[in-house]
Design a protein around this motif. Structure first.
Motif: not given
Ligand code: FAD
Length: 246
Positions: A8-10, A15-17, A100-105, A144-148, A152-154, A197-199
């Motif tokens: 589930a990623h648009p 990174f989820n892809g 991706p974790l969105w609003w903790f779910g 799952a991926t996070t924004g933080t 912060t999730y300890a 870091g991403r690698a």
């Molecule tokens: P992306 O932004 O797509 O990717 C991150 C980076 O990786 C980009 O620079 C991309 O170019 C790069 N990348 C892509 N492919 C590759 C590859 N093959 N190799 C290396 N690098 C690559 N976060 C929380 O922690 N808790 C929350 O509750 C939360 N709620 C949210 C609610 C909403 C509605 C939204 C929009 C975001 C929320 N977030 C939250 C943040 C969200 O979880 C993160 O933005 C998300 O998990 C990041 O994953 P992504 O796949 O979208 O990353």
């Protein structure tokens, strides 16, 4: 084994892809069968309701989703998109939830997948939960991926223990329906890491996929730990998720 990845990623370039693509390549190379439900690409409808059924209404006076699901499972009258996902689930030995974790779910599109696909009669029934759940014998893993950050999730982190955050999914959706649940694979804040870091995160995930049989399962109390009121028996130390002794 047969693996279903519910993704589930648009954005395919996310990174989820990348994690989803890595899982398909790694598991396929190991000889596993892999199916992907790419919910955004499929245009998945996440809204459960009267349109989920193709037969006559089982209950006409008022609409009951659970009742209609139960009858539709029995009569094979669930909407085709739900039936197709259920067939994938039935085939799968392992189900990976990639999001991706969105609003903790989960993103709403994935929550709605669960609402519609984990239908009463297919995923649960009275007496068929937890140890006797209908998906007994299958394994699931949240990826799952996070924004933080990981800090912060300890357990003492500002967002709270990641296993507590994921408890509604791990226990309420997966263990409830009988899955064995592997420890989640978390990629913390990929957007704020550098390329190295991403690698490292992707390499870690590949290593996880190559060692699934050694990956520990989350602990859930067995039915025998509970009394008739479904509370832990006196003397049983609460050990799983957010449960605690009172
Ligand atoms: P992306 O932004 O797509 O990717 C991150 C980076 O990786 C980009 O620079 C991309 O170019 C790069 N990348 C892509 N492919 C590759 C590859 N093959 N190799 C290396 N690098 C690559 N976060 C929380 O922690 N808790 C929350 O509750 C939360 N709620 C949210 C609610 C909403 C509605 C939204 C929009 C975001 C929320 N977030 C939250 C943040 C969200 O979880 C993160 O933005 C998300 O998990 C990041 O994953 P992504 O796949 O979208 O990353």
């Amino acid at each position: 084994m047969q693996v279903l990845i519910v993704y589930a990623h648009p954005e395919p370039q996310s990174f989820n892809g990348a994690m989803k693509d890595l899982a398909v390549a790694t598991l396929t190379a190991q000889g596993h069968g892999v199916e992907v439900s790419d919910l955004y690409a499929m245009g998945w409808n996440p809204v459960a309701g009267p349109d989920d059924f193709t037969g006559p209404r089982a209950k006409t006076a008022s609409f009951s989703l659970a009742r209609e699901q139960t009858v539709a499972v029995e009569t094979g009258t669930l909407a085709a998109d739900i039936a197709a996902e259920q067939a994938k689930l039935t085939r799968a030995d392992l189900v990976i939830f990639q999001f991706p974790l969105w609003w903790f779910g989960m993103p709403a599109i994935l929550k709605g997948w669960a609402d519609r696909v984990f239908a009463r009669g297919f995923a649960y029934l009275p007496g068929r939960k937890y140890d006797t759940g209908m998906f007994h014998g299958k394994t699931a893993m949240v990826v799952a991926t996070t924004g933080t950050s990981e800090d912060t999730y300890a357990p003492d982190g500002i967002d709270g223990d990641i296993l507590s955050v994921l408890w509604p999914i791990h226990n309420g959706l997966l263990r409830y329906t009988g899955f064995d649940v592997l420890h989640p694979y978390m990629a913390y804040m990929p957007a704020r890491l550098d390329a190295e870091g991403r690698a490292t995160q992707l390499a870690g995930y590949k290593a996880r996929l190559q060692s699934l049989s050694e990956t520990p399962r989350l602990f859930f109390h067995p039915a025998t730990d509970y009394g008739p009121d479904e509370r832990l028996k006196p003397g049983v130390q609460a050990r799983s998720g957010v449960q605690r002794n009172v």
